[in-house]
Design a protein around this motif. Structure first.
Motif, PDB file in Angstrom:
ATOM      1  N   PHE A 144       0.909  -1.177   0.035  1.00 41.54           N
ATOM      2  CA  PHE A 144      -0.118   0.040   0.208  1.00 41.54           C
ATOM      3  C   PHE A 144       0.853   1.489   0.041  1.00 41.54           C
ATOM      4  O   PHE A 144       1.674   1.428   0.918  1.00 41.54           O
ATOM      5  CB  PHE A 144      -1.009  -0.090   1.343  1.00 41.54           C
ATOM      6  CG  PHE A 144      -2.131  -1.016   1.267  1.00 41.54           C
ATOM      7  CD1 PHE A 144      -3.180  -0.682   0.503  1.00 41.54           C
ATOM      8  CD2 PHE A 144      -1.577  -2.490   1.550  1.00 41.54           C
ATOM      9  CE1 PHE A 144      -4.252  -1.671   0.210  1.00 41.54           C
ATOM     10  CE2 PHE A 144      -2.614  -3.450   1.469  1.00 41.54           C
ATOM     11  CZ  PHE A 144      -4.084  -3.089   0.788  1.00 41.54           C
ATOM     12  N   VAL A 145       0.483   2.273  -1.096  1.00 42.22           N
ATOM     13  CA  VAL A 145       1.463   3.416  -1.213  1.00 42.22           C
ATOM     14  C   VAL A 145       0.481   4.579  -1.447  1.00 42.22           C
ATOM     15  O   VAL A 145      -0.224   4.210  -2.321  1.00 42.22           O
ATOM     16  CB  VAL A 145       2.536   3.092  -2.373  1.00 42.22           C
ATOM     17  CG1 VAL A 145       3.384   4.555  -2.319  1.00 42.22           C
ATOM     18  CG2 VAL A 145       3.453   1.910  -2.230  1.00 42.22           C
ATOM     19  N   HIS A 146       0.524   5.451  -0.594  1.00 40.39           N
ATOM     20  CA  HIS A 146      -0.279   6.763  -0.676  1.00 40.39           C
ATOM     21  C   HIS A 146      -1.656   6.154  -0.893  1.00 40.39           C
ATOM     22  O   HIS A 146      -2.615   6.792  -1.628  1.00 40.39           O
ATOM     23  CB  HIS A 146       0.257   7.469  -1.826  1.00 40.39           C
ATOM     24  CG  HIS A 146       1.839   7.988  -1.918  1.00 40.39           C
ATOM     25  ND1 HIS A 146       2.073   8.962  -0.940  1.00 40.39           N
ATOM     26  CD2 HIS A 146       2.567   7.555  -2.602  1.00 40.39           C
ATOM     27  CE1 HIS A 146       3.175   8.993  -1.135  1.00 40.39           C
ATOM     28  NE2 HIS A 146       3.863   8.326  -2.312  1.00 40.39           N
ATOM     29  N   GLY A 147      -2.102   5.211  -0.089  1.00 41.42           N
ATOM     30  CA  GLY A 147      -3.593   4.909  -0.106  1.00 41.42           C
ATOM     31  C   GLY A 147      -4.072   4.000  -1.151  1.00 41.42           C
ATOM     32  O   GLY A 147      -5.122   3.664  -1.375  1.00 41.42           O
ATOM     33  N   ARG A 148      -3.079   3.550  -2.088  1.00 45.58           N
ATOM     34  CA  ARG A 148      -3.287   2.577  -3.142  1.00 45.58           C
ATOM     35  C   ARG A 148      -2.844   1.147  -2.847  1.00 45.58           C
ATOM     36  O   ARG A 148      -1.526   1.227  -2.535  1.00 45.58           O
ATOM     37  CB  ARG A 148      -2.902   3.257  -4.530  1.00 45.58           C
ATOM     38  CG  ARG A 148      -3.260   2.254  -5.553  1.00 45.58           C
ATOM     39  CD  ARG A 148      -2.662   3.152  -7.155  1.00 45.58           C
ATOM     40  NE  ARG A 148      -2.896   2.243  -8.166  1.00 45.58           N
ATOM     41  CZ  ARG A 148      -2.214   1.190  -8.329  1.00 45.58           C
ATOM     42  NH1 ARG A 148      -1.200   0.908  -8.032  1.00 45.58           N
ATOM     43  NH2 ARG A 148      -2.566   0.443  -9.461  1.00 45.58           N
ATOM     44  N   ARG A 149      -3.544   0.217  -3.281  1.00 45.54           N
ATOM     45  CA  ARG A 149      -3.038  -1.042  -3.149  1.00 45.54           C
ATOM     46  C   ARG A 149      -2.215  -1.372  -4.356  1.00 45.54           C
ATOM     47  O   ARG A 149      -2.953  -1.159  -5.439  1.00 45.54           O
ATOM     48  CB  ARG A 149      -4.122  -1.933  -3.101  1.00 45.54           C
ATOM     49  CG  ARG A 149      -3.725  -3.655  -2.982  1.00 45.54           C
ATOM     50  CD  ARG A 149      -5.000  -4.806  -2.858  1.00 45.54           C
ATOM     51  NE  ARG A 149      -5.541  -4.378  -4.057  1.00 45.54           N
ATOM     52  CZ  ARG A 149      -6.267  -5.398  -4.541  1.00 45.54           C
ATOM     53  NH1 ARG A 149      -6.468  -6.682  -3.806  1.00 45.54           N
ATOM     54  NH2 ARG A 149      -6.783  -5.598  -5.752  1.00 45.54           N
ATOM     55  N   HIS A 150      -1.113  -2.069  -4.640  1.00 45.76           N
ATOM     56  CA  HIS A 150      -0.401  -2.626  -5.368  1.00 45.76           C
ATOM     57  C   HIS A 150       0.014  -3.887  -5.234  1.00 45.76           C
ATOM     58  O   HIS A 150       0.192  -4.490  -4.116  1.00 45.76           O
ATOM     59  CB  HIS A 150       0.980  -1.817  -5.808  1.00 45.76           C
ATOM     60  CG  HIS A 150       0.861  -0.372  -5.874  1.00 45.76           C
ATOM     61  ND1 HIS A 150       0.936   0.219  -6.889  1.00 45.76           N
ATOM     62  CD2 HIS A 150       0.578   0.686  -4.796  1.00 45.76           C
ATOM     63  CE1 HIS A 150       0.771   1.661  -6.857  1.00 45.76           C
ATOM     64  NE2 HIS A 150       0.778   1.858  -5.728  1.00 45.76           N
TER      65      HIS A 150
END
Length: 180
Positions: free
Chosen positions: A162-168
């Protein structure tokens, strides 16, 4: 926030450019550094490996592979401006003996020396690349894909970052031996 951090955020907000790959189009979307680090960790990148990044963009995976994991790295990039930017970064950092950018269509690139292949391509591109992988990658080669899996292949690991509220999502595949 430093000027360079502000500049990075401003650049990240710019529209994504599509780059031609032969007759095909692939989006240019840089992976966040946290995702890159985890991709190379999941792939068990290590000294002596050759990391090949398909659609290497600005070269951030190449730089990370060389600096943090002591690998050699080759980026495949068709867009001449983006390839030049990545090459300039490699030269500026003094990594030219360990990393290089090849301006080529990823479907024509030589992958035979790769120990690790990294990519952030769409599912349809991954599908089109699968025959190339099966033909040219050696058994044991690790293929790590950001966000998009390879249909018909079973990942040995799938992780989320999770980076800057986004799931990768990170998919790791290991090429099996050739079937007779």
């Amino acid at each position: 926030m430093t000027f360079s951090t502000s500049l990075l955020f401003a650049l990240a907000a710019l529209p994504v450019m599509a780059q031609p790959i032969g007759q095909r189009m692939a989006p240019y979307v840089p992976s966040p550094q946290e995702v890159i680090d985890r991709m190379l960790e999941v792939a068990h990148a290590r000294q002596g490996d050759v990391v090949v990044d398909l659609g290497c963009g600005d070269g951030r995976i190449l730089v990370t592979a060389v600096q943090k994991f002591q690998t050699k790295a080759v980026g495949i990039e068709i867009d001449p401006k983006i390839a030049a930017q990545a090459s300039d970064t490699i030269m500026r950092l003094g990594l030219q003996n360990k990393a290089r950018v090849v301006r080529a269509d990823i479907f024509d690139a030589d992958l035979s020396q790769a120990d690790v292949v990294t990519m952030y391509l769409t599912t349809s591109f991954n599908e089109k690349l699968k025959p190339k992988f099966e033909k040219s990658l050696r058994p044991g080669t690790r293929v790590v894909s950001h966000d998009y899996g390879i249909r018909g292949w079973n990942p040995v690991d799938v992780e989320e970052v999770f980076v800057h509220g986004r799931r990768h999502r990170i998919f790791l595949y290991v090429v099996e031996g050739k079937k007779n």
